[in-house]
Design a protein around this motif. Structure first.
Motif, PDB file in Angstrom:
ATOM      1  N   GLU A 217      22.776  97.798  31.129  1.00 28.44           N
ATOM      2  CA  GLU A 217      23.491  98.697  32.050  1.00 28.44           C
ATOM      3  C   GLU A 217      25.006  98.625  31.784  1.00 28.44           C
ATOM      4  O   GLU A 217      25.479  97.678  31.133  1.00 28.44           O
ATOM      5  CB  GLU A 217      23.170  98.303  33.499  1.00 28.44           C
ATOM      6  CG  GLU A 217      23.711  96.932  33.874  1.00 28.44           C
ATOM      7  CD  GLU A 217      23.276  96.479  35.264  1.00 28.44           C
ATOM      8  OE1 GLU A 217      22.135  96.770  35.661  1.00 28.44           O
ATOM      9  OE2 GLU A 217      24.086  95.837  35.950  1.00 28.44           O
ATOM     10  N   PRO A 218      25.773  99.604  32.294  1.00 30.24           N
ATOM     11  CA  PRO A 218      27.230  99.540  32.121  1.00 30.24           C
ATOM     12  C   PRO A 218      27.775  98.217  32.657  1.00 30.24           C
ATOM     13  O   PRO A 218      27.390  97.774  33.731  1.00 30.24           O
ATOM     14  CB  PRO A 218      27.736 100.719  32.959  1.00 30.24           C
ATOM     15  CG  PRO A 218      26.583 101.671  33.001  1.00 30.24           C
ATOM     16  CD  PRO A 218      25.344 100.834  32.969  1.00 30.24           C
ATOM     17  N   GLY A 219      28.611  97.572  31.866  1.00 27.61           N
ATOM     18  CA  GLY A 219      29.208  96.303  32.292  1.00 27.61           C
ATOM     19  C   GLY A 219      28.361  95.088  31.968  1.00 27.61           C
ATOM     20  O   GLY A 219      28.736  93.955  32.287  1.00 27.61           O
ATOM     21  N   ALA A 220      27.228  95.291  31.286  1.00 31.16           N
ATOM     22  CA  ALA A 220      26.348  94.151  30.988  1.00 31.16           C
ATOM     23  C   ALA A 220      26.939  93.234  29.926  1.00 31.16           C
ATOM     24  O   ALA A 220      26.527  92.080  29.796  1.00 31.16           O
ATOM     25  CB  ALA A 220      24.979  94.660  30.529  1.00 31.16           C
ATOM     26  N   GLY A 221      27.860  93.754  29.125  1.00 32.22           N
ATOM     27  CA  GLY A 221      28.486  92.916  28.094  1.00 32.22           C
ATOM     28  C   GLY A 221      28.128  93.326  26.671  1.00 32.22           C
ATOM     29  O   GLY A 221      28.356  92.567  25.728  1.00 32.22           O
ATOM     30  N   LYS A 222      27.627  94.551  26.495  1.00 31.96           N
ATOM     31  CA  LYS A 222      27.222  95.011  25.151  1.00 31.96           C
ATOM     32  C   LYS A 222      28.427  95.130  24.211  1.00 31.96           C
ATOM     33  O   LYS A 222      28.394  94.648  23.096  1.00 31.96           O
ATOM     34  CB  LYS A 222      26.534  96.396  25.229  1.00 31.96           C
ATOM     35  CG  LYS A 222      25.378  96.461  26.165  1.00 31.96           C
ATOM     36  CD  LYS A 222      24.875  97.873  26.312  1.00 31.96           C
ATOM     37  CE  LYS A 222      25.902  98.835  26.897  1.00 31.96           C
ATOM     38  NZ  LYS A 222      26.239  98.614  28.309  1.00 31.96           N
ATOM     39  N   SER A 223      29.490  95.785  24.710  1.00 29.73           N
ATOM     40  CA  SER A 223      30.668  95.985  23.844  1.00 29.73           C
ATOM     41  C   SER A 223      31.278  94.653  23.473  1.00 29.73           C
ATOM     42  O   SER A 223      31.748  94.464  22.343  1.00 29.73           O
ATOM     43  CB  SER A 223      31.723  96.827  24.553  1.00 29.73           C
ATOM     44  OG  SER A 223      31.166  98.027  24.968  1.00 29.73           O
ATOM     45  N   SER A 224      31.269  93.706  24.415  1.00 26.34           N
ATOM     46  CA  SER A 224      31.850  92.391  24.117  1.00 26.34           C
ATOM     47  C   SER A 224      31.044  91.711  23.023  1.00 26.34           C
ATOM     48  O   SER A 224      31.617  91.116  22.102  1.00 26.34           O
ATOM     49  CB  SER A 224      31.871  91.529  25.376  1.00 26.34           C
ATOM     50  OG  SER A 224      32.611  92.185  26.368  1.00 26.34           O
TER      51      SER A 224
ATOM     52  N   GLN B   6      24.100 102.179  26.294  1.00 24.55           N
ATOM     53  CA  GLN B   6      24.163 102.007  27.746  1.00 24.55           C
ATOM     54  C   GLN B   6      22.938 102.628  28.386  1.00 24.55           C
ATOM     55  O   GLN B   6      22.635 102.382  29.527  1.00 24.55           O
ATOM     56  CB  GLN B   6      25.397 102.801  28.170  1.00 24.55           C
ATOM     57  CG  GLN B   6      26.037 102.449  29.426  1.00 24.55           C
ATOM     58  CD  GLN B   6      27.260 103.337  29.614  1.00 24.55           C
ATOM     59  OE1 GLN B   6      27.150 104.557  29.692  1.00 24.55           O
ATOM     60  NE2 GLN B   6      28.410 102.717  29.728  1.00 24.55           N
TER      61      GLN B   6
ATOM     62  N   GLN C 206      27.872  88.524  33.117  1.00 23.11           N
ATOM     63  CA  GLN C 206      28.017  89.459  31.977  1.00 23.11           C
ATOM     64  C   GLN C 206      27.931  88.721  30.651  1.00 23.11           C
ATOM     65  O   GLN C 206      28.401  87.589  30.543  1.00 23.11           O
ATOM     66  CB  GLN C 206      29.360  90.189  32.037  1.00 23.11           C
ATOM     67  CG  GLN C 206      29.446  91.164  33.175  1.00 23.11           C
ATOM     68  CD  GLN C 206      30.408  90.678  34.221  1.00 23.11           C
ATOM     69  OE1 GLN C 206      30.564  89.464  34.422  1.00 23.11           O
ATOM     70  NE2 GLN C 206      31.049  91.585  34.900  1.00 23.11           N
ATOM     71  N   GLY C 207      27.338  89.353  29.692  1.00 28.11           N
ATOM     72  CA  GLY C 207      27.202  88.729  28.368  1.00 28.11           C
ATOM     73  C   GLY C 207      25.931  87.906  28.247  1.00 28.11           C
ATOM     74  O   GLY C 207      25.619  87.385  27.187  1.00 28.11           O
TER      75      GLY C 207
ATOM     76  N   LYS D 106      23.779  83.429  26.244  1.00 30.87           N
ATOM     77  CA  LYS D 106      25.066  83.851  26.813  1.00 30.87           C
ATOM     78  C   LYS D 106      25.989  84.084  25.626  1.00 30.87           C
ATOM     79  O   LYS D 106      26.294  83.158  24.852  1.00 30.87           O
ATOM     80  CB  LYS D 106      25.623  82.744  27.724  1.00 30.87           C
ATOM     81  CG  LYS D 106      27.032  82.983  28.217  1.00 30.87           C
ATOM     82  CD  LYS D 106      27.093  83.918  29.396  1.00 30.87           C
ATOM     83  CE  LYS D 106      28.515  83.992  29.948  1.00 30.87           C
ATOM     84  NZ  LYS D 106      28.648  84.903  31.074  1.00 30.87           N
ATOM     85  N   ALA D 107      26.383  85.333  25.461  1.00 29.90           N
ATOM     86  CA  ALA D 107      27.158  85.690  24.271  1.00 29.90           C
ATOM     87  C   ALA D 107      28.574  85.123  24.339  1.00 29.90           C
ATOM     88  O   ALA D 107      29.156  84.981  25.419  1.00 29.90           O
ATOM     89  CB  ALA D 107      27.220  87.211  24.144  1.00 29.90           C
TER      90      ALA D 107
ATOM     91  N   TYR E  52      32.577  85.304  23.928  1.00 28.46           N
ATOM     92  CA  TYR E  52      33.425  86.382  24.449  1.00 28.46           C
ATOM     93  C   TYR E  52      34.835  86.292  23.873  1.00 28.46           C
ATOM     94  O   TYR E  52      35.447  85.227  23.857  1.00 28.46           O
ATOM     95  CB  TYR E  52      33.463  86.279  25.982  1.00 28.46           C
ATOM     96  CG  TYR E  52      34.354  87.289  26.640  1.00 28.46           C
ATOM     97  CD1 TYR E  52      34.050  88.639  26.580  1.00 28.46           C
ATOM     98  CD2 TYR E  52      35.514  86.885  27.305  1.00 28.46           C
ATOM     99  CE1 TYR E  52      34.874  89.581  27.173  1.00 28.46           C
ATOM    100  CE2 TYR E  52      36.338  87.818  27.911  1.00 28.46           C
ATOM    101  CZ  TYR E  52      36.018  89.163  27.840  1.00 28.46           C
ATOM    102  OH  TYR E  52      36.830  90.087  28.415  1.00 28.46           O
TER     103      TYR E  52
HETATM  104  N1  LIG Z   1      30.054  87.041  27.138  1.00 28.78           N
HETATM  105  C1  LIG Z   1      30.845  87.274  28.191  1.00 28.78           C
HETATM  106  N2  LIG Z   1      31.368  86.259  28.891  1.00 28.78           N
HETATM  107  C2  LIG Z   1      32.163  86.494  29.951  1.00 28.78           C
HETATM  108  N3  LIG Z   1      32.479  87.712  30.421  1.00 28.78           N
HETATM  109  C3  LIG Z   1      31.992  88.763  29.769  1.00 28.78           C
HETATM  110  C4  LIG Z   1      31.149  88.610  28.617  1.00 28.78           C
HETATM  111  N4  LIG Z   1      30.796  89.835  28.193  1.00 28.78           N
HETATM  112  C5  LIG Z   1      31.385  90.712  29.012  1.00 28.78           C
HETATM  113  N5  LIG Z   1      32.111  90.071  29.957  1.00 28.78           N
HETATM  114  C6  LIG Z   1      32.881  90.702  31.040  1.00 28.78           C
HETATM  115  O1  LIG Z   1      32.213  91.891  31.410  1.00 28.78           O
HETATM  116  C7  LIG Z   1      33.064  93.033  31.260  1.00 28.78           C
HETATM  117  C8  LIG Z   1      32.259  94.229  30.767  1.00 28.78           C
HETATM  118  O2  LIG Z   1      31.785  93.938  29.480  1.00 28.78           O
HETATM  119  P1  LIG Z   1      31.532  95.084  28.410  1.00 28.78           P
HETATM  120  O3  LIG Z   1      32.634  96.068  28.404  1.00 28.78           O
HETATM  121  O4  LIG Z   1      31.192  94.412  27.142  1.00 28.78           O
HETATM  122  O5  LIG Z   1      30.245  95.761  29.033  1.00 28.78           O
HETATM  123  P2  LIG Z   1      29.406  96.980  28.460  1.00 28.78           P
HETATM  124  O6  LIG Z   1      27.988  96.623  28.656  1.00 28.78           O
HETATM  125  O7  LIG Z   1      29.812  97.309  27.083  1.00 28.78           O
HETATM  126  O8  LIG Z   1      29.831  98.140  29.438  1.00 28.78           O
HETATM  127  P3  LIG Z   1      29.902  99.719  29.122  1.00 28.78           P
HETATM  128  O9  LIG Z   1      28.506 100.135  28.813  1.00 28.78           O
HETATM  129  O10 LIG Z   1      30.425 100.306  30.409  1.00 28.78           O
HETATM  130  O11 LIG Z   1      30.840  99.896  27.946  1.00 28.78           O
HETATM  131  C9  LIG Z   1      34.136  92.566  30.279  1.00 28.78           C
HETATM  132  O12 LIG Z   1      35.345  93.255  30.480  1.00 28.78           O
HETATM  133  C10 LIG Z   1      34.270  91.110  30.591  1.00 28.78           C
HETATM  134  O13 LIG Z   1      35.137  90.927  31.694  1.00 28.78           O
END
Ligand SMILES: Nc1ncnc2c1ncn2[C@@H]1O[C@H](COP(=O)(O)OP(=O)(O)OP(=O)(O)O)[C@@H](O)[C@H]1O
Length: 290
Positions: A53-60, A186, A238-239, A254-255, A257
């Motif tokens: 889902e959005p904010g799950a941590g995929k982009s990170s 996403q 997240q992550g 846990k990825a 970051y």
């Molecule tokens: N491995 C991690 N450890 C700690 N915090 C994390 C980690 N991954 C992501 N986060 C936190 O979660 C936030 C959202 O992560 P990210 O942008 O990667 O989500 P996303 O799944 O790509 O969201 P979207 O689909 O909206 O782009 C980051 O800005 C960061 O604060």
């Protein structure tokens, strides 16, 4: 006493940047498992799909993969990012950076197809079945943040279909010629990631999903019934998500970051090393077909 201002430094002459010694053909550090043990991911000759889902941590997670790759001197990068900001900080390290431009995305995938075909011709000529780590060609990493932007949002249906067909071909045929795809989405729904596409990604990472169905779409049908659903991941963690390999069972990870500042530091260093390397060496095959 000698005048030190007249001394000739032994360090004059062209400066040689100290490059990192990482190789894309070695496993990449991904994060830690639930016991706190490091998790390394062999990504060469494989592909990875990241959903959640959005904010799950995929982009990170994608940034961690791309960031490690930038420090490897045997991989060229091709980055697609519809938002431009998720992978944009790595632009100077990439051979190609594609923003919200479906036409350019298609053109770039077509060029990658040419590169793959040439590499297959080379393999045939030397009677080899796959690229080896020390072959003349390095690896290529195609990283796509938000596959759905190119396959379902931008452009018209015909272009989206063309993009999807090309992507499927690169995921399917890229492995043996060291072309790796790392893609994030996403929208883990079967119209974006049909099972036939999902199943050719050797690695799948499911960050938190809004429901069990989405989790199964990424990990593979049936894992929810066996007790593995990324819907159970805490939304504040997240992550964190389930990672599954070709023949394994899902493991909780846990990825690692990289903060914005970390990315800028790594990207500036990697771009500097890469610039010098490209100036010294021949043009990469990805650039050559441009
Ligand atoms: N491995 C991690 N450890 C700690 N915090 C994390 C980690 N991954 C992501 N986060 C936190 O979660 C936030 C959202 O992560 P990210 O942008 O990667 O989500 P996303 O799944 O790509 O969201 P979207 O689909 O909206 O782009 C980051 O800005 C960061 O604060």
């Amino acid at each position: 006493m000698s005048d030190s201002s007249n001394a000739v430094s032994p360090f004059t002459g062209p400066s040689i940047p100290v490059g990192s010694l990482l190789s894309f053909f070695d496993p990449l550090f991904l994060g830690i498992d639930e016991f706190g043990q490091p998790v390394y991911l062999p990504l060469a000759f494989r592909n990875i799909l990241m959903g959640g889902e959005p904010g799950a941590g995929k982009s990170s997670l994608l940034n961690t993969v791309v960031g490690t790759a930038t420090l490897c001197d045997d991989v060229n990068l091709c980055l697609f990012d519809g938002t431009q900001v998720d992978l944009g900080l790595w632009e100077d390290c990439a051979d190609v950076f594609v923003g919200p431009d479906l036409e350019l995305a298609i053109l770039t995938l077509e060029r990658l197809q040419v590169v793959m075909d040439n590499r297959y011709k080379f393999l045939r000529s030397v009677r080899q079945q796959r690229i080896q780590p020390r072959d003349a060609f390095g690896a290529i990493l195609l990283a796509i943040d938000e596959i759905a932007y190119y396959s379902a949002t931008a452009g018209d249906e015909k272009e989206q279909k063309r993009f999807s067909v090309l992507l499927r071909d690169i995921v399917a045929r890229g492995r043996k010629v060291a072309v790796t795809v790392a893609g994030a989405t996403q929208r883990p729904s079967s119209d974006i990631i049909p099972p036939s596409l999902r199943d050719i990604f050797a690695w799948r990472f499911a960050g938190r999903c809004t429901n069990d169905v989405s989790s199964d779409i990424i990990l593979g049908h049936g894992w929810v019934k066996k007790g593995y659903s990324s819907n159970t991941v805490d939304p504040d963690n997240q992550g964190c998500g389930y990672l599954i390999g070709e023949r394994g069972i899902p493991m909780l990870v846990k990825a690692a970051y990289l903060s914005n500042d970390d990315i800028i530091r790594v990207a500036d260093y990697a771009a500097w090393v890469r610039r010098t390397r490209t100036a010294d060496n021949a043009t990469t095959d990805l650039r050559a077909v441009a």
